[in-house]
Design an enzyme around this catalytic site. Structure first.
Site, PDB file in Angstrom:
ATOM      1  CG  PHE A 231      75.206  31.718  36.916  1.00 50.81           C
ATOM      2  CD1 PHE A 231      74.223  32.682  36.706  1.00 50.81           C
ATOM      3  CD2 PHE A 231      75.902  31.734  38.117  1.00 50.81           C
ATOM      4  CE1 PHE A 231      73.943  33.629  37.682  1.00 50.81           C
ATOM      5  CE2 PHE A 231      75.625  32.675  39.095  1.00 50.81           C
ATOM      6  CZ  PHE A 231      74.646  33.627  38.882  1.00 50.81           C
TER       7      PHE A 231
ATOM      8  CB  THR B  87      66.732  32.319  37.507  1.00 48.54           C
ATOM      9  OG1 THR B  87      66.707  33.604  38.179  1.00 48.54           O
ATOM     10  CG2 THR B  87      65.514  32.147  36.640  1.00 48.54           C
ATOM     11  CG  ASP B  88      72.539  32.073  40.776  1.00 46.93           C
ATOM     12  OD1 ASP B  88      72.240  32.999  41.559  1.00 46.93           O
ATOM     13  OD2 ASP B  88      73.603  31.431  40.877  1.00 46.93           O
ATOM     14  CE1 TYR B  89      71.803  39.708  43.019  1.00 48.22           C
ATOM     15  CE2 TYR B  89      72.383  40.358  40.800  1.00 48.22           C
ATOM     16  CZ  TYR B  89      72.104  40.682  42.111  1.00 48.22           C
ATOM     17  OH  TYR B  89      72.137  41.996  42.503  1.00 48.22           O
TER      18      TYR B  89
ATOM     19  N   GLY C  50      69.994  35.154  36.012  1.00 50.45           N
ATOM     20  CA  GLY C  50      70.129  33.975  35.149  1.00 50.45           C
ATOM     21  C   GLY C  50      69.387  34.126  33.829  1.00 50.45           C
TER      22      GLY C  50
END
Ligand code: NOJ
Length: 763
Positions: free
Chosen positions: A255, A286-288, A290
């Site tokens: 992030f 990506t992260d959640y 992101g």
């Protein structure tokens, strides 16, 4: 015959290692498929949306099913239940135009239904075989339930225990972190050249959070990161790279920003370093959210940040739904067809490598789900591994081990909870199944032990804080507790009076660490500390069983409590494992993967720091105009690598095979370790190095090897460490990975502070 066999394995190894980069059959299969795909279908493969609440039997009619049929979805995550997953996969395969199977993912972080200790606890075992085994079992269980991809290992180095996600990593050391990263990847995926993705229980790993997520300012989650590149490469990057060297199939972007650009849009990070420098050929997710978060980072609107992510090297968008805008960006010439195709190809390659095109139901087998999850065998292994993760911090007057007789008062807000035992990020665990500590002690102690219980206090005095710290079904039932802390304390003291020994189950609830659980105060919470002080005052022997997801500040406890066993959060079998160690059926052998500071003001405090130009003499405290504090020494409370046993280990001096070597030679450092106590036990023998003079400043100590040895009482063993010039390499000012000639200190011991020393010269 032997030679032929070796040749065969070499060929298999070569083919599997290069499977993702040079597999003509896969390439032509994917090219054919992509030729049939519309731009929307290609972008669909890059999309990893939230599954929402899918009810078994109704997947067909769920909102997500429509989108799957339209080819708008590449995978789903955190859906639990093999029947549900089977139904959803059927929709993808039978009802979408091209029938491309979905990739089902989950945060299988430290086990599936059989939970192992939190990753920080796993790191405290220093047992790579056990760590690989735990990931293997997690993969068997998860894959039996339909999961083909796990968002693990998390390998972020952190030196700031205020950060809640300290619990999810391997602590402060890149060398240890790198070894663990490798073991985890092997456990999930199998080993390249041996058994990589070779069965329906080998799943894809995802190393995260690339990069530097553990270095957020002030230990506050999601916060800004800013560090020099030389520090990145020497102190933070190695574990990610180690996972890539082990063949990890995917990488998750972090992030945070790196060098002023969010990792998710950072081309230098995602392409130049990851792919060009390290040779990664899997895919990046990506992260959640992101991508959408980059709007708040302040680098553009959704279309802009989505295009930037793709161009940086991101292949899959978790939750943001930002990659839909790439169609417009393509039309406007802001991204190229080739960039979209590359990302799409990488996702399809992952599905191909996992075998999903051959059999979309490869990981979906209700029979397996019935027979291979939370089995007695897996639980027994988890229990054994949990015992290895506990760290004995203090044991005065041989308070431990406890006798299997008499009355034990088990007191504290963490003594009678099931849901808090497994630890943070145990999404697949059935929270009703873990035994409570009371049950664990009773079971292991047997019929001659009389166990009394009192809660003694709330988790914290502030009810709103307690609510924030007991989310996701980990309640400590304060809502049903009508008594005040004073009343609870009084009851506890009554019970304590009747006992022979007190076991105080205190510390953090499981959700006091983990994501978005940063803290500024690392003491045992207020009311619990009051309780502990009163328990100590009774004069009865007190054992503090400390639950924690991070290093804590424990000066008072260290000075006043006779015995302290740090148990982190030990997984579903934690209670029995704690019993095993408390009663001495298992001798503790865990060692700290991170420094425990004396107070929060010392943070960041880590063993592998630089010397500075004004170092304090060893063992000294305050000296004017030296690098130190007025009010506290520079020392940690417990150093990196520290941990006691019910036995003792003596170290001989370090013997070196040579005191001068050339660049093409190596030194062997040997020590003889003796179990000098009365019990059998395991010791982690640790090798540290100091590069005395270099072109850039080097740390005062760096872990470069370790070996966990089991020694019977009285037994001695010689441990040899091979120190090659390769092992002494570091990144210089120009970020070249080099070894420079000069003097090197060799330090060997049972922790980073108590070491035997020797020195050699590299010519
Ligand atoms: C956010 C976390 O940062 C990451 O570790 C996790 O894998 C994803 N959410 C998915 O749940």
């Amino acid at each position: 015959m032997k030679k032929l066999l070796i040749l065969f394995f070499v060929i298999v190894a070569f083919v599997t290692i290069h499977a993702q980069s040079s597999n003509p059959e896969m390439d032509s299969f994917i090219t054919d498929l992509m030729n049939k795909m519309t731009i929307d279908e290609k972008l669909g493969q890059l999309n990893l949306p939230v599954a929402g609440d899918i009810v078994t039997g109704q997947a067909q009619s769920s909102n997500i099913a429509e989108r799957i049929k339209n080819g708008e979805v590449g995978g789903l995550f955190n859906v639990k239940g093999v029947e549900k997953i089977k139904e959803i996969q059927r929709v993808a395969v039978e009802e979408s135009r091209l029938g491309i199977p979905l990739l089902f993912a989950m945060d299988v972080i430290h086990g599936y239904e059989t939970a192992f200790p939190i990753p920080l606890g796993m790191a405290a075992t220093w047992n790579m075989e056990a760590i690989e085994k735990s990931a293997r079992i997690a993969a068997i269980e998860a894959s039996a339930d339909g999961i083909a991809w796990t968002f693990s290992p998390m390998v972020d180095i952190s030196r700031d225990p205020r950060w809640g996600r300290f619990s999810e990593g391997s602590g402060e050391d890149p060398f240890l972190g790198g070894k663990i990263a490798k073991a985890m990847v092997y456990g999930y995926q199998g080993r390249p050249g041996i058994d990589l993705y070779s069965t329906n229980s080998h799943i894809m790993a995802c190393v995260k959070h690339y990069a530097l997520y553990g270095a957020g300012e002030g230990g506050r989650d999601y916060n800004t990161v800013d560090m020099s590149r030389i520090r990145m490469f020497n102190e933070y990057m190695y574990p990610y790279q180690a996972a890539i060297d082990a063949g990890v199939g995917s990488v998750m972007a972090s992030f945070n920003e790196v060098d002023g650009i969010p990792a998710t849009a950072n081309k230098w990070l995602m392409t130049d370093v990851l792919r060009t420098q390290w040779g990664f050929n899997g895919f990046v997710v990506t992260d959640y959210t992101g991508i959408t978060e980059m709007i708040d980072h302040g680098i553009g609107d959704l279309q802009t940040v989505s295009a930037r992510a793709l161009k940086a090297g991101i292949d899959m968008d978790m939750v943001s739904e930002g990659f839909k805008t790439l169609k417009q960006s393509l039309a406007e010439g802001k991204v190229t067809q080739e960039e979209i195709d590359t990302a799409c190809r990488r996702i399809l390659e992952a599905k191909y490598i996992l075998g999903l095109f051959d059999d979309p139901y490869k990981f979906i087998n209700p029979e397996r789900a019935k027979n291979e999850i939370y089995t007695p065998e897996h639980r027994a292994i988890a229990r054994q591994i949990a015992t290895e993760s506990f760290v004995l911090l203090k044991n005065e007057n041989e308070t431990l081990p406890l006798k299997k007789q008499g009355t034990i008062a088990v007191i504290g807000p963490l003594a009678n909870t099931r849901s808090n035992m497994p630890g943070t990020w145990s999404v697949a665990v059935n929270l009703d199944v873990p035994a409570t500590l009371i049950e664990g002690i009773q079971r292991v102690g047997g019929d001659n032990v009389n166990v009394l219980y009192a809660k003694g206090s709330h988790l914290v005095s502030d009810a709103a804080y307690e609510e924030r710290a007991t989310m996701f079904g980990r309640t400590l039932h304060r809502d049903q507790e009508t008594r005040t802390d004073e009343e609870m304390l009084r009851e506890a003291l009554e019970i304590a009076k009747k006992s022979d020994v007190i076991v105080a189950a205190l510390g953090e609830s499981s959700e006091m660490s983990g994501e978005s659980s940063s803290r500024t105060d690392l003491d045992i919470p207020d009311v619990q500390k009051t309780l502990l002080k009163e328990l100590v005052k009774t004069g009865k022997p007190v054992v503090l069983v400390l639950f924690t997801g991070r290093p804590k500040t424990l000066v008072w406890e260290h000075q006043n409590v006779p015995s302290i066993l740090n148990v982190w959060f030990g997984g579903t079998e934690a209670a029995y494992a704690i019993g095993d160690v408390l009663f001495g059926d298992v001798n503790p052998s865990g060692k700290m993967p991170a420094t425990f500071p004396q107070n929060v003001g010392q943070i960041p405090l880590f063993y592998n720091h630089k010397n500075t130009g004004r170092p304090l003499a060893e063992g000294a405290w305050f000296e004017k105009f030296r690098s130190n504090y007025l009010d506290v020494t520079n020392d940690p409370l417990y150093p990196f690598g520290y941990g006691l046993s019910y036995t003792t280990f003596d170290y001989s001096d370090v013997r070196l095979s040579a005191t001068e070597i050339d660049m093409n030679e190596y030194v062997t450092a040997s020590v003889t370790v003796t179990n000098s106590g009365k019990r059998d036990g395991a010791e982690v023998v640790q090798l540290y190095i100091r590069d005395r003079v270099a072109s850039v400043t080097r740390p005062v100590s760096e872990l470069k090897g370790f070996e966990k040895v089991f020694l019977k009482a009285g037994e001695s063993r010689t441990i040899d460490f091979k120190i090659t010039p390769e092992l002494l390499k570091f990144y210089n000012y120009d970020l070249e990975f080099v070894v420079e000639p000069g003097d090197f200190d060799v330090m060997v011991g049972g922790n980073s502070q108590e070491v035997k020393r020797a020195r050699f010269t590299l010519k």
